[in-house]
Design a protein around this motif. Structure first.
Motif, PDB file in Angstrom:
ATOM      1  N   PHE A  87       0.807  -1.212   0.000  1.00  0.00           N
ATOM      2  CA  PHE A  87       0.000   0.000   0.000  1.00  0.00           C
ATOM      3  C   PHE A  87       0.849   1.274   0.000  1.00  0.00           C
ATOM      4  O   PHE A  87       0.518   2.239  -0.696  1.00  0.00           O
ATOM      5  N   ASP A  88       1.903   1.338   0.783  1.00  0.00           N
ATOM      6  CA  ASP A  88       2.694   2.565   0.859  1.00  0.00           C
ATOM      7  C   ASP A  88       3.374   2.862  -0.472  1.00  0.00           C
ATOM      8  O   ASP A  88       3.383   4.015  -0.939  1.00  0.00           O
ATOM      9  N   GLU A  91       0.661   4.055  -2.896  1.00  0.00           N
ATOM     10  CA  GLU A  91       0.221   5.431  -2.658  1.00  0.00           C
ATOM     11  C   GLU A  91       1.239   6.423  -3.199  1.00  0.00           C
ATOM     12  O   GLU A  91       0.875   7.442  -3.790  1.00  0.00           O
ATOM     13  N   VAL A 129      -6.734   2.630  -2.501  1.00  0.00           N
ATOM     14  CA  VAL A 129      -5.688   2.350  -1.518  1.00  0.00           C
ATOM     15  C   VAL A 129      -6.197   2.628  -0.107  1.00  0.00           C
ATOM     16  O   VAL A 129      -6.032   1.811   0.814  1.00  0.00           O
ATOM     17  N   SER A 130      -6.838   3.803   0.058  1.00  0.00           N
ATOM     18  CA  SER A 130      -7.360   4.149   1.385  1.00  0.00           C
ATOM     19  C   SER A 130      -8.454   3.173   1.807  1.00  0.00           C
ATOM     20  O   SER A 130      -8.549   2.802   2.984  1.00  0.00           O
ATOM     21  N   ARG A 162      -8.670  -0.021   0.923  1.00  0.00           N
ATOM     22  CA  ARG A 162      -8.030  -1.283   1.300  1.00  0.00           C
ATOM     23  C   ARG A 162      -7.417  -1.177   2.704  1.00  0.00           C
ATOM     24  O   ARG A 162      -7.512  -2.106   3.514  1.00  0.00           O
ATOM     25  N   LYS A 163      -6.779  -0.060   3.001  1.00  0.00           N
ATOM     26  CA  LYS A 163      -6.223   0.141   4.334  1.00  0.00           C
ATOM     27  C   LYS A 163      -7.336   0.131   5.384  1.00  0.00           C
ATOM     28  O   LYS A 163      -7.193  -0.431   6.477  1.00  0.00           O
ATOM     29  N   SER A 164      -8.463   0.760   5.030  1.00  0.00           N
ATOM     30  CA  SER A 164      -9.580   0.820   5.967  1.00  0.00           C
ATOM     31  C   SER A 164     -10.174  -0.560   6.199  1.00  0.00           C
ATOM     32  O   SER A 164     -10.466  -0.954   7.342  1.00  0.00           O
ATOM     33  N   GLN A 171      -8.639  -3.379   5.843  1.00  0.00           N
ATOM     34  CA  GLN A 171      -7.654  -4.141   6.620  1.00  0.00           C
ATOM     35  C   GLN A 171      -7.771  -3.832   8.104  1.00  0.00           C
ATOM     36  O   GLN A 171      -7.765  -4.739   8.953  1.00  0.00           O
ATOM     37  N   ALA A 172      -7.916  -2.555   8.432  1.00  0.00           N
ATOM     38  CA  ALA A 172      -8.057  -2.177   9.845  1.00  0.00           C
ATOM     39  C   ALA A 172      -9.360  -2.724  10.425  1.00  0.00           C
ATOM     40  O   ALA A 172      -9.399  -3.169  11.587  1.00  0.00           O
ATOM     41  N   THR A 230      -8.345   3.989  13.115  1.00  0.00           N
ATOM     42  CA  THR A 230      -7.553   3.908  11.879  1.00  0.00           C
ATOM     43  C   THR A 230      -8.468   3.685  10.677  1.00  0.00           C
ATOM     44  O   THR A 230      -8.287   4.293   9.612  1.00  0.00           O
ATOM     45  N   HIS A 237      -8.815   6.279   7.392  1.00  0.00           N
ATOM     46  CA  HIS A 237      -8.625   5.900   5.985  1.00  0.00           C
ATOM     47  C   HIS A 237      -9.928   6.011   5.195  1.00  0.00           C
ATOM     48  O   HIS A 237      -9.905   6.330   3.997  1.00  0.00           O
TER      49      HIS A 237
END
Length: 939
Positions: A802-803, A806, A829-830, A832-834, A836-837, A856, A860
Motif C-alpha cells: 500500500f505505501d 500510494e 488504496v485508502s 483497502r487500508k480501511s 484491513q483495519a 484507523t 482511511h
C-alpha cells in the motif's frame, strides 16, 4: 404539432460513395418536405409558425430585445483567464466582471465549418449536413469545392428569427457563401480572405457575396484591400523590416511559406468584417447580428508553435520512427523506410546551403514533408521575431470586443463564443501549429472554447462551469453547496493543478472561493448557443435542438415553452434553387459556375495539402467518418454502423482494414452505452477486428482493439497474448504499459502462487518501461509517466504494497491535474487500508486495541472519500468514483446503504453497462427492506 421523423442515413449514400460524390449526391437532397423560397424573408418563403407566434405574444417584454452573437474562432478560456491574471485584455475583464464568462464544450471532430454551423443551428453535423471543409462539386464529381451555405440542411437562428419578423444580419459566418436570402442583410465569408482557405484566390466578382446583392455597393467604401495594411499595423504582431514587408507582402492568398503576408491578409479581413458588421448594427439596427472573426485561430495556427514554451523541438531518428510506428497506414502507402528517416535527420543536422534535393524512392516521397517538420523543430529566429503574434492577436480580439460593447444599447445582450480552444502551454503538440502541419495542426485544438454574456438581463459576475474531460452533461447545481463544502476540505491542488484565478471556471477553484450558487451555470455546449440566443428574443426552444436555454446566466425570465421543430423544408428549397440555377446556366450557355471555377482551379493542390482536409480521393470517406463521429457522440450507434458498412462497400482493399477498425470501435462504444445489446455489440466488435486482421495480418490498431474488446468481455486470458503480440510489433512503450496492466488484470481470480507471480512480473514491466521522451518538461513525458505510475500503483495495491502504491499514485496525480484515474485509485488504496483495519478490529480481543483499529479505519475511510471528492470536482459524472463511494458506504462503518443506492444509480446513469455497479446495486437492494421490487436502473 408533430415533429419530423429523425432522419436516418440516406439509402442513396452507397451510390453516392461509389460515384465519389457523397455530399453532393447523398446529402444535398436529404431533409424535410416543405414550401420553397427564402427562409428568412416574410412573404417569400415559409410562413410564420402559429405556435411560435403564440409564444412570442406571451413575452412582449422581450419583443424589443436585440442580440449580438460575436464569434471569436479558437479563443481559449484558460488563455483568457491567464491573461486577465496578468493584467491584460481589459474588455474581457469587463466581460467577466460585469457579465458572465466561462467554458463552452466543443464536439468532435473539431473542424471549424462543422462547429460554427452547430453554433448557428443548435444541431449535430449529421442533421445540419456540413461535414468538412471541402466537398464534391455539385456539377463535377471529380472536383472538390469549399463547403457552402447550400450544404446546410436545417434552419439557422437567423432564418428562424427572420421568418417571424425579426430583422437579422450575418457577417463573415463560416459556410455562409453564397449569401442567403434573409429578412435583413448577409455578408458571406467569401467576401474576404479567410486563412483556412489556403491557396484560394478571392472571388473575381461580387456574385453571392451579399444579400441583398446591392448591399455590396453600400459596404465597399468601408473595406480595405490588403495593400492598404501598413507595416505599422503588422509590427505589434511580428518583427519585420520595411524591405522584408515590401518583398513578402505581394500575394493575395494564404500560403504556408509566407506567414508575414498571411498576417497582413488576416488584418485586412478582420478590419473589414468589423467595419461592415458595426455599420449594419448601427445603421440598419437589426434585432439579431451574428458576426464572426477568424483572427485568434488563424494567428494560433500560423504562430503558436513559435510562442513560448516551445514544444516543437527536433526529434531524433528513434522518436520519429516511434511517431510513425503505430499510425494507421493510409491506403496504398508503403511502410516508412528507416533509411529515409536517417537521411532527413542528417540533412537537417548538416543544414548546409545549396544541397541538392533529397533523392528517395517514389513510394517514400509522401513522407518527406512529415519527416522534415518533425526533424527541424521551431526555428529560433522565428521564435524571436514571431513569438508575440498570438498574444497580439488576443489583444486585437479584446479591442474588437471593446468596440462591440461600445456599440451596444440598453436593449442588447451580447453572446461571445468560440468553437474550440487552442493549446498554448506545455501541452502543445511537438510539431508545427500550422493549418498545413503534416502531423496535424488540428491537434492543437482544445475541447473547451469560451462563452461570455454581457448586457441586458445578464447576471453580473456569473461563471459557466468547466465540465469534466469529455463530458457533455452540465454539473448538477442542485448539489453545489454540498459538493463545494466537501471540495473545500480537499488538500491544496498540486503545482500543475487548476490555478487559483478569480476568472477560473473550474469547479474546484470556484468551490474554494465559496462562489455563490446563484451566479453559476452548470456548463454549456455548442448546442446551447442557438436556443439561448433565440430565447433572448422571446422564442421557444425546439425539442429537436439537443441543447438547452442557459437560463442560469440571466436575471430576466426567458420563455419556458417548447415546440417540436423550427424546420420548414429547407433542403427542398435548396434542391429547387439548384434546379433553377442549373436552368439559368443552360439558357446562358451551360457549364459550371465560372466564378467558382476561377477561384478554385489554381488552388486545389494547395487546399488538398491542408492538414485539415486530406486529398481529393479521401474526401468522401473523410466526410463519412466525420458523420460517424457525430453519430457516436449522439449515441446513434446503428446509424454509425450503417454509414461505415456503406463505406466498406465502396472502399479499396487497402482502405478496408482501417474502416473495419472504425467499425469495431463504434460497436465497442455501443456496448458501453447500451446494456441491452452489450454482449452482441462486443461480439460484433471482435468480429470486425478479426476481419481486419484476416485482411491485414499484424495490423496493430486491430490487435489493440481486439485486446480491449476481450478485456471488456472479461476474457483477460484471451487479451494477454494480444498485448504481448502488440509489444512484439511495436517499439511504442505504451504497448508495454498495456501489457503490464493486462498481466495485473490476468492475476484476478488466479490461485495465490500464480497471482503473486503475475503481479510481480507486471510490477517489473511497469517499473522498467521508459517514456518515449527523456525530457521531464516534455508534455509527452508527463502524460506517459502519469499513466505508467498509475498502472504501477494499481499493480502494487493488488500486491498489498500500500505505501509504495500510494507514492506512485500521488506522483501520477501531481503530473497531470486533469487525470482522474490515479485519484480514483488512491481512494482504493485508502479503502483497502480501511478494510484491513476493520478486519483486524473484528479479530482483536483487546478493547483498547480494537478501538485504535476502528479509529484507523475511520481515518482511511475519510481519506478515501476525500480522494473521491477530488475526482468528482474534475469530473462530476465519473462512474468509477460513484462506485467507489458506494463501496465505502456499504462495506465500511458507518454503513449507509440508502446513500450507496443513490451513488450506484448515478454511476449507472453515466455508464449503463458498468457490470460491477449493477451487481452491487442488486446486492444493496436485496438487503434493503422493500427494495426488491424497485424500478431497474437505466439501460
Amino acid at each position: 404539432m408533430d415533429g419530423p421523423p429523425r432522419s436516418r442515413l440516406p439509402s442513396a449514400i452507397a451510390a453516392a460513395l461509389l460515384l465519389a460524390s457523397l455530399l453532393a449526391a447523398g446529402l444535398l437532397l436529404r431533409g424535410r418536405e416543405g414550401p420553397g423560397g427564402g427562409a428568412g424573408v416574410p412573404g417569400e418563403g415559409p410562413k410564420p409558425d402559429p405556435a411560435v407566434e403564440a409564444v412570442l405574444a406571451k413575452h412582449p417584454d422581450l419583443a424589443g430585445n436585440r442580440v449580438l452573437v460575436l464569434g471569436l474562432d479558437g479563443a481559449d478560456p484558460l488563455y483568457v483567464a491567464d491573461a486577465l491574471d496578468a493584467g491584460r485584455l481589459p474588455n474581457f475583464r469587463r466581460l467577466a466582471e460585469e457579465g458572465a464568462f466561462g467554458a463552452l464544450r466543443s464536439q468532435q471532430p473539431m473542424l471549424s465549418p462543422l462547429l460554427w454551423t452547430t453554433i448557428a443551428t443548435g444541431k449535430w453535423p449529421t442533421e445540419h449536413g456540413v461535414l468538412d471543409f471541402l466537398i464534391r462539386d455539385e456539377d463535377d464529381p471529380e472536383k472538390r469545392t469549399t463547403v457552402s451555405s447550400r450544404n446546410r440542411q436545417v434552419e439557422a437562428l437567423w432564418d428562424i428569427a427572420g421568418r417571424h419578423g425579426r430583422k437579422v444580419a450575418v457577417v463573415g459566418w463560416l459556410a455562409s457563401h453564397p449569401a442567403e436570402r434573409v429578412n435583413g442583410w448577409a455578408v458571406s465569408e467569401r467576401t474576404e480572405r479567410l486563412a483556412y482557405l489556403f491557396g484560394q484566390k478571392p472571388l473575381p466578382t461580387d456574385e453571392g457575396k451579399t444579400w441583398p446583392p446591392e448591399l455590396m455597393e453600400e459596404l465597399r467604401p468601408l473595406r480595405r484591400e490588403p495593400p492598404e495594411v501598413t507595416l505599422a499595423e503588422v509590427a505589434p504582431f511580428l518583427e519585420v523590416t520595411p524591405e522584408e514587408y515590401r518583398r513578402l507582402c505581394r500575394d493575395d492568398v494564404y500560403t504556408d511559406q509566407n506567414r508575414v503576408n498571411n498576417m497582413r491578409l488576416m488584418l485586412a479581413t478582420s478590419g473589414n468584417f468589423e467595419a461592415m458588421g458595426l455599420h449594419l448594427w448601427r445603421e440598419k439596427r437589426p434585432d439579431l447580428l451574428c458576426l464572426y472573426f477568424e483572427d485568434v485561430d488563424a494567428a494560433c495556427h500560423n504562430f503558436m508553435a513559435y510562442r513560448e514554451p516551445i514544444t516543437w523541438k527536433p526529434l531524433d531518428e528513434e522518436r520519429i520512427l516511434a511517431f510513425f510506428k503505430d499510425a494507421p497506414a493510409e491506403p496504398g502507402k508503403a511502410p516508412l523506410d528507416p533509411a529515409v528517416v536517417k537521411a532527413v535527420v542528417e540533412r537537417v543536422r548538416d543544414r548546409a546551403a545549396g544541397q541538392p534535393p533529397l533523392e528517395v524512392a517514389e513510394d517514400q516521397r509522401g513522407y518527406l514533408p512529415f519527416l522534415w517538420e518533425l526533424a527541424t523543430g521551431a526555428d529560433p529566429e522565428r521564435v524571436r521575431r514571431w513569438g508575440r503574434a498570438v498574444d497580439a492577436a488576443y489583444d486585437e480580439a479584446d479591442r474588437i470586443l471593446g468596440e462591440v460593447m461600445a456599440a451596444m444599447d440598453d436593449r442588447t445582450t451580447l453572446l461571445v463564443v468560440s468553437d474550440h480552444g487552442f493549446k498554448y502551454g506545455e501541452d502543445k503538440p511537438p510539431f508545427d501549429s500550422s493549418f498545413k502541419s503534416k502531423p496535424g495542426g488540428a491537434n492543437y485544438h482544445r475541447e473547451d472554447g469560451i462563452l461570455g454574456a454581457f448586457g441586458r438581463g445578464v447576471k453580473r459576475g456569473a461563471r459557466i462551469l468547466q465540465m469534466g474531460p469529455g463530458a457533455r452533461r452540465p454539473v448538477d447545481l442542485g448539489k453545489w453547496e454540498a459538493n463545494a463544502a466537501r471540495w473545500r476540505r480537499l488538500p491544496a491542488p498540486p503545482a500543475k493543478g487548476p490555478p487559483d484565478s478569480p476568472f477560473s471556471s473550474h469547479p474546484l477553484v470556484l468551490a474554494r472561493r465559496e462562489f455563490p450558487r446563484e451566479r453559476l451555470c452548470g456548463g454549456a455546449t455548442l448546442h446551447d448557443v442557438a436556443p439561448t440566443a433565440l430565447a433572448l428574443l422571446g422564442f421557444p426552444k425546439a425539442k429537436d435542438m439537443p441543447g438547452r436555454v442557459l437560463r442560469d446566466l440571466f436575471d430576466a425570465a426567458l420563455p419556458t415553452e417548447e415546440i417540436e421543430t423550427y424546420e420548414s423544408g429547407r433542403s427542398t428549397r435548396l434542391a429547387r434553387e439548384r434546379m433553377e440555377r442549373d436552368e439559368r446556366r443552360r439558357l446562358d450557355g451551360g457549364g459550371a459556375d465560372p466564378v467558382e471555377d476561377a477561384a478554385l482551379d489554381d488552388a486545389m493542390k494547395q487546399i488538398a495539402a491542408v492538414g485539415y482536409v486530406g486529398t481529393a480521393e479521401e474526401g468522401p470517406i473523410r466526410a463519412l467518418l466525420h458523420m460517424v463521429a457525430s453519430y457516436v457522440q449522439e449515441r446513434r450507434f446503428e446509424e454509425a454502423e450503417e454509414a461505415l458498412s456503406e463505406a466498406l462497400k465502396a472502399s479499396t482493399p487497402g482502405g478496408r482494414p482501417r474502416l473495419l477498425v472504425q467499425l469495431g470501435d463504434v460497436r465497442r462504444s455501443a456496448a458501453v452505452g447500451d446494456t441491452q445489446r452489450s454482449q452482441g455489440a462486443l461480439d460484433g466488435a471482435a468480429e470486425a477486428y478479426r476481419t481486419a486482421l484476416a485482411e491485414k495480418p499484424g495490423f496493430l490498431p486491430a490487435i489493440v482493439g481486439l485486446a480491449r474488446t476481450l478485456e471488456e468481455k472479461g476474457d483477460r486470458a484471451g487479451a494477454l497474448p494480444l498485448w504481448e503480440e502488440a509489444c512484439g510489433l511495436s517499439d511504442n512503450p505504451t504497448m508495454d504499459l498495456r501489457h503490464g496492466d493486462a498481466l495485473r488484470q490476468s492475476a484476478e481470480g488466479a490461485e495465490p502462487g500464480a497471482r503473486a507471480a503475475a503481479l510481480e512480473k507486471a510490477i517489473a514491466i511497469l517499473r522498467e518501461v521508459k517514456p518515449p521522451s527523456g525530457d521531464p518538461e516534455d508534455p509527452a513525458w508527463k502524460e506517459f509517466e502519469a499513466v505508467r505510475r498509475n498502472y504501477l500503483g494499481m499493480a502494487l495495491v493488488d500486491a498489498g504494497r500500500f505505501d509504495e502504491s500510494e507514492a506512485a499514485l500521488r506522483e501520477a496525480a501531481d503530473l497531470l491535474a486533469s487525470y482522474v484515474k490515479p485519484r480514483n485509485n488512491l481512494s482504493v488504496v485508502s479503502m483497502r487500508k480501511s478494510w484491513q483495519a476493520l478486519e483486524e478490529a473484528r479479530r482483536e480481543q483487546d478493547p483498547a486495541r480494537r478501538e485504535a483499529l476502528l479509529r484507523t479505519m475511520a481515518k482511511h475511510r475519510e481519506e478515501a472519500l476525500l480522494w473521491i471528492d477530488g475526482v468528482l470536482a474534475i469530473d462530476e459524472g465519473n462512474p468509477k468514483a460513484r462506485y467507489n463511494r458506494a463501496e465505502i458506504l456499504v462495506r465500511l462503518l458507518p454503513a449507509d446503504p440508502e446513500a450507496a443506492e443513490k451513488e450506484l444509480l448515478l454511476a449507472l446513469e453515466s455508464a449503463p453497462n458498468y457490470r460491477r455497479a449493477r451487481q452491487l446495486l442488486d446486492a444493496v437492494r436485496a438487503a434493503l427492506p422493500g427494495r426488491k421490487d424497485a424500478p431497474p436502473p437505466p439501460r
